[in-house]
Design an enzyme around this catalytic site. Structure first.
Site, mmCIF file in Angstrom:
data_model
loop_
_atom_site.group_PDB
_atom_site.id
_atom_site.type_symbol
_atom_site.label_atom_id
_atom_site.label_comp_id
_atom_site.label_asym_id
_atom_site.label_seq_id
_atom_site.Cartn_x
_atom_site.Cartn_y
_atom_site.Cartn_z
ATOM 1 N N GLU A 166 -4.687 20.819 -101.813
ATOM 2 C CA GLU A 166 -5.417 19.674 -102.323
ATOM 3 C C GLU A 166 -6.088 18.910 -101.085
ATOM 4 O O GLU A 166 -7.248 18.647 -100.896
ATOM 5 C CB GLU A 166 -4.697 18.732 -103.160
ATOM 6 C CG GLU A 166 -4.390 19.487 -104.408
ATOM 7 C CD GLU A 166 -2.771 19.810 -104.255
ATOM 8 O OE1 GLU A 166 -2.483 20.542 -103.354
ATOM 9 O OE2 GLU A 166 -2.329 19.946 -105.311
ATOM 10 N N CYS A 198 0.789 16.895 -105.721
ATOM 11 C CA CYS A 198 1.918 15.963 -105.263
ATOM 12 C C CYS A 198 1.407 14.514 -105.226
ATOM 13 O O CYS A 198 0.205 14.124 -105.253
ATOM 14 C CB CYS A 198 2.707 16.269 -104.022
ATOM 15 S SG CYS A 198 1.661 16.190 -102.681
ATOM 16 N N CYS A 232 -1.031 13.933 -102.156
ATOM 17 C CA CYS A 232 -2.352 14.348 -102.547
ATOM 18 C C CYS A 232 -2.995 13.445 -103.676
ATOM 19 O O CYS A 232 -4.254 13.371 -103.424
ATOM 20 C CB CYS A 232 -2.359 15.770 -103.063
ATOM 21 S SG CYS A 232 -1.821 16.910 -101.758
HETATM 22 N N1 THU Z 1 2.034 22.067 -101.971
HETATM 23 C C1 THU Z 1 0.705 22.016 -102.079
HETATM 24 O O1 THU Z 1 -0.048 22.597 -101.646
HETATM 25 N N2 THU Z 1 0.384 21.084 -103.049
HETATM 26 C C2 THU Z 1 0.903 20.276 -103.736
HETATM 27 O O2 THU Z 1 0.400 19.490 -104.702
HETATM 28 C C3 THU Z 1 2.515 20.500 -103.976
HETATM 29 C C4 THU Z 1 3.009 21.272 -102.705
HETATM 30 C C5 THU Z 1 2.616 23.102 -100.894
HETATM 31 C C6 THU Z 1 3.241 22.299 -99.825
HETATM 32 C C7 THU Z 1 4.103 23.363 -99.261
HETATM 33 O O3 THU Z 1 3.488 24.276 -98.492
HETATM 34 C C8 THU Z 1 4.327 24.055 -100.665
HETATM 35 O O4 THU Z 1 3.462 23.846 -101.622
HETATM 36 C C9 THU Z 1 5.866 23.800 -101.161
HETATM 37 O O5 THU Z 1 6.216 22.464 -101.468
#
Ligand code: THU
Length: 160
Positions: A75, A112, A115
């Site tokens: 994101e 998360c 983000c």
């Molecule tokens: N991740 C994302 O790309 N977006 C999120 O909102 C949550 C987590 C990714 C980060 C990491 O590369 C993987 O997912 C595991 O946490």
């Protein structure tokens, strides 16, 4: 003492088929770019597709690093690309999807906290909400009308 009640309204769709075709198209772009994730450590691939007001779509996927905190979520990769390439074009919507190489992701994967904070900054900047749609690999899709529904009491420039 005065209680402060915070409410959020989210819409939950049983599947992608229940959503309008323009969102299905945006989600398809997120699914496509999800494969570009560089996720050798988590083996969890995330894709995000951002629709701008001029009709352009900016995409991002998570990019990991052997020094774990140096990696970035899909994101933020997408929203920072949009900010960098189209600083004056409004962000209308973002579609997010995730899949794991270890198991089938059947529940919606929300952005998360970091983000959410990054997306909130762009809502403040453009003074208009950003619609969010998130899902796993399959199954339900959750819609939020604004990042504020996912991040109430956000820290923003009004706090500074
Ligand atoms: N991740 C994302 O790309 N977006 C999120 O909102 C949550 C987590 C990714 C980060 C990491 O590369 C993987 O997912 C595991 O946490």
């Amino acid at each position: 003492m005065k209680p402060l009640t915070i409410t959020s309204r989210l819409e939950v769709y049983e599947s992608i088929d229940e959503i309008s075709h323009d969102i299905q198209d945006l989600m398809k772009k997120a699914v496509e770019v999800r494969e570009n994730a560089y996720a050798p450590y988590s083996r969890f691939k995330v894709g995000a597709a951002i629709l701008l007001e001029n009709g352009e779509v900016v995409v991002g996927s998570n990019q990991e690093n052997a020094s774990y905190p140096s990696g970035l979520c899909a994101e933020r990769t997408a929203v920072y690309a949009a900010g960098a390439q189209h600083p004056n074009i409004r962000i209308l919507k973002i579609a997010i999807t995730a899949r794991s190489l270890k198991h089938k992701v059947v529940s919606p994967v929300p952005p998360c906290g970091a983000c959410r904070q990054a997306l909130a900054e762009y809502e403040v900047k453009q003074e208009e909400p950003i619609e969010l749609y998130f899902m796993g690999e399959t199954g339900k899709v959750v819609k939020a009308e604004s990042i504020k529904d996912l991040l109430p009491l956000a820290f923003d420039n009004s706090c500074l």
